[in-house]
Design an enzyme around this catalytic site. Structure first.
Site, PDB file in Angstrom:
ATOM      1  N   CYS A 198       0.825  -1.397  -0.121  1.00 58.71           N
ATOM      2  CA  CYS A 198      -0.017  -0.160  -0.225  1.00 58.71           C
ATOM      3  C   CYS A 198       0.908   1.094   0.005  1.00 58.71           C
ATOM      4  CB  CYS A 198      -0.954   0.379   0.932  1.00 58.71           C
ATOM      5  SG  CYS A 198      -1.507   1.155   1.518  1.00 58.71           S
ATOM      6  N   SER A 242      -3.359   8.398   6.323  1.00 52.28           N
ATOM      7  CA  SER A 242      -1.749   8.534   7.128  1.00 52.28           C
ATOM      8  C   SER A 242      -0.710   9.544   6.561  1.00 52.28           C
ATOM      9  CB  SER A 242      -1.365   7.871   5.295  1.00 52.28           C
ATOM     10  OG  SER A 242      -2.100   8.324   4.088  1.00 52.28           O
ATOM     11  N   TYR A 244      -4.812   5.140  -9.040  1.00 53.21           N
ATOM     12  CA  TYR A 244      -6.317   4.294  -8.578  1.00 53.21           C
ATOM     13  C   TYR A 244      -7.877   3.870  -8.929  1.00 53.21           C
ATOM     14  CZ  TYR A 244      -4.424   1.691  -4.355  1.00 53.21           C
ATOM     15  OH  TYR A 244      -3.533   1.461  -3.911  1.00 53.21           O
ATOM     16  N   VAL A 261     -12.077  -1.409   6.164  1.00 55.76           N
ATOM     17  CA  VAL A 261     -10.566  -1.403   7.324  1.00 55.76           C
ATOM     18  C   VAL A 261      -9.462  -1.744   6.398  1.00 55.76           C
ATOM     19  CG1 VAL A 261     -10.134  -4.038   8.336  1.00 55.76           C
ATOM     20  CG2 VAL A 261     -12.106  -3.025   8.226  1.00 55.76           C
TER      21      VAL A 261
HETATM   22  N1  LIG Z   1      -6.520   7.665   3.426  1.00 55.16           N
HETATM   23  C1  LIG Z   1      -5.672   7.090   4.169  1.00 55.16           C
HETATM   24  C2  LIG Z   1      -6.545   5.405   2.651  1.00 55.16           C
HETATM   25  C3  LIG Z   1      -5.567   4.258   3.009  1.00 55.16           C
HETATM   26  C4  LIG Z   1      -6.374   3.213   1.990  1.00 55.16           C
HETATM   27  O1  LIG Z   1      -6.855   3.562   1.392  1.00 55.16           O
HETATM   28  N2  LIG Z   1      -5.225   1.729   1.754  1.00 55.16           N
HETATM   29  C5  LIG Z   1      -5.701   0.694   1.131  1.00 55.16           C
HETATM   30  C6  LIG Z   1      -4.525   0.032   0.826  1.00 55.16           C
HETATM   31  S1  LIG Z   1      -3.826   0.822  -0.312  1.00 55.16           S
HETATM   32  C7  LIG Z   1      -7.116   0.094   1.502  1.00 55.16           C
HETATM   33  O2  LIG Z   1      -6.229  -0.767   2.868  1.00 55.16           O
HETATM   34  N3  LIG Z   1      -8.139  -0.368   1.324  1.00 55.16           N
HETATM   35  C8  LIG Z   1      -8.284  -1.286   1.720  1.00 55.16           C
HETATM   36  C9  LIG Z   1      -9.977  -0.979   1.548  1.00 55.16           C
HETATM   37  O3  LIG Z   1     -10.392  -0.106   1.259  1.00 55.16           O
HETATM   38  O4  LIG Z   1     -11.257  -2.104   1.589  1.00 55.16           O
HETATM   39  C10 LIG Z   1      -4.644   6.971   4.373  1.00 55.16           C
HETATM   40  O5  LIG Z   1      -3.583   7.483   3.204  1.00 55.16           O
HETATM   41  O6  LIG Z   1      -4.620   6.496   5.165  1.00 55.16           O
END
Ligand SMILES: N[C@@H](CCC(=O)N[C@@H](CS)C(=O)NCC(=O)O)C(=O)O
Length: 331
Positions: free
Chosen positions: A63, A149, A195, A131
């Site tokens: 990620c 993040s 994305y 999640v």
């Molecule tokens: N806004 C969040 C986004 C985090 C995010 O979207 N992570 C993705 C992985 S790249 C995830 O865990 N996706 C799982 C889902 O959407 O169910 C950040 O920047 O921390």
């Protein structure tokens, strides 16, 4: 892949029907801040004082958002102070899991959970929402500090300075105003743009994402022809936020997400800049390269997105030499 509704897991893919085929990222829910003295930060509650060994980070090596936090943990000499658990690269019907059946997947060091959702449910048994990684966990209060993040890296930038003695500053006061619009454009059209291109389910939604993405890459290529870093001669958080998408671009986004007008390796300034950041020396005598697990990156995307790559075939990918001298000194 799915989400929690009142603490119960539902296996569903992103809904793009209601948005004309466009992928819309949901906003992060947990927005507290660790601060040096435990006072509340810009959002959320107070009570999260910087202390060695108190906090734990849950990440996926795949990620790009989680990768930012891992980079800052290393740049800010926090590795001895904040532990890390790494999920399995495959994100399938159970979402992120703690299966250790893959080199580099560590399992849940704190609770031995099976799934990342167990961490969200532990924080709130009735939780609803996605999640996601990263998750920053507070062992003292048994709660989530943050799952955003962009805010975790700002906490890491200063909150622990008195503990580590590391005062490197990647978000300097004098540049904050200038950094903001650069971050915003890169986030919308590039970090999230890949994305939006890849998850689009209509031609219109894809076109609306992919053209701005390459306009941004052209703008960055030009900007980096006359200055070493995004903000001039000083590296800042804006560079590290850009880097985690750059490093995934040629091996994954170019093919898997159909971002294929050009590769990073075809853009000489961006390619040399990517190599410089990859080779960047860290306080522990290592390099930023040590935070990168390309196997997890390549495996995750090609295995986890059923609708994009149903047969889970992993393409051979370009051969790239990130260790080639970057030649950007003195620029
Ligand atoms: N806004 C969040 C986004 C985090 C995010 O979207 N992570 C993705 C992985 S790249 C995830 O865990 N996706 C799982 C889902 O959407 O169910 C950040 O920047 O921390």
């Amino acid at each position: 892949m799915g989400q929690l509704v009142d603490g119960v897991w539902h296996d569903t893919w992103y809904d793009t029907k209601s948005t004309g085929g466009a992928f819309k990222r949901s906003t992060s829910k947990f927005r507290n801040w660790i601060t040096a003295d435990g006072r509340a930060g810009p959002s959320g509650e107070g009570g999260f004082k910087a202390e060695s060994g108190r906090y734990h980070l849950y990440i996926s090596h795949a990620c790009p958002w989680a990768h930012r936090t891992l980079i800052f943990r290393k740049l800010k000499a926090l590795e001895d102070h904040i532990g890390v658990s790494v999920v399995h690269p495959d994100m399938l019907s159970d979402g992120w899991t703690f299966s250790t059946d893959y080199d580099g997947a560590t399992g849940d060091h704190l609770f031995g959970s099976d799934f990342l959702r167990d961490i969200y449910i532990r924080n709130d048994p009735k939780v609803s929402g996605r999640v996601t990684v990263p998750v920053l966990w507070d062992k003292a209060q048994d709660t989530i500090v943050s799952n955003e993040s962009s805010e975790i890296i700002r906490m890491f930038n200063t909150a622990f300075d008195a503990i580590t003695g590391n005062t490197d500053d990647f978000w300097p006061e004098s540049l904050r105003e200038e950094i903001e619009p650069v971050n915003a454009r890169i986030y919308d059209t590039f970090n999230n743009g890949v994305y939006k291109s890849g998850f689009a389910t209509t031609q219109e939604a894809y076109d609306a994402a992919v053209h701005p993405l390459f306009e941004t890459l052209d703008w960055l290529e030009e900007r980096l022809s006359s200055q070493r870093y995004l903000m001039g001669d000083r590296i800042t958080e804006a560079d590290w936020r850009l880097f985690t998408t750059l490093i995934r671009f040629d091996p994954v986004y170019h093919g898997h997400f159909k971002c294929n007008r050009s590769r990073i390796v075809d853009l000489p300034n961006l390619w040399a800049y990517t190599r410089e950041l990859y080779q960047w020396p860290t306080p522990d005598g290592g390099r930023v390269a040590d935070t990168i697990n390309l196997e997890h990156i390549i495996r995750h995307y090609h295995y986890s997105h059923d609708s994009i790559n149903p047969h889970r075939i992993i393409p051979i990918g370009p051969v790239l030499d990130y260790d080639e001298p970057h030649g950007r000194d003195g620029r």
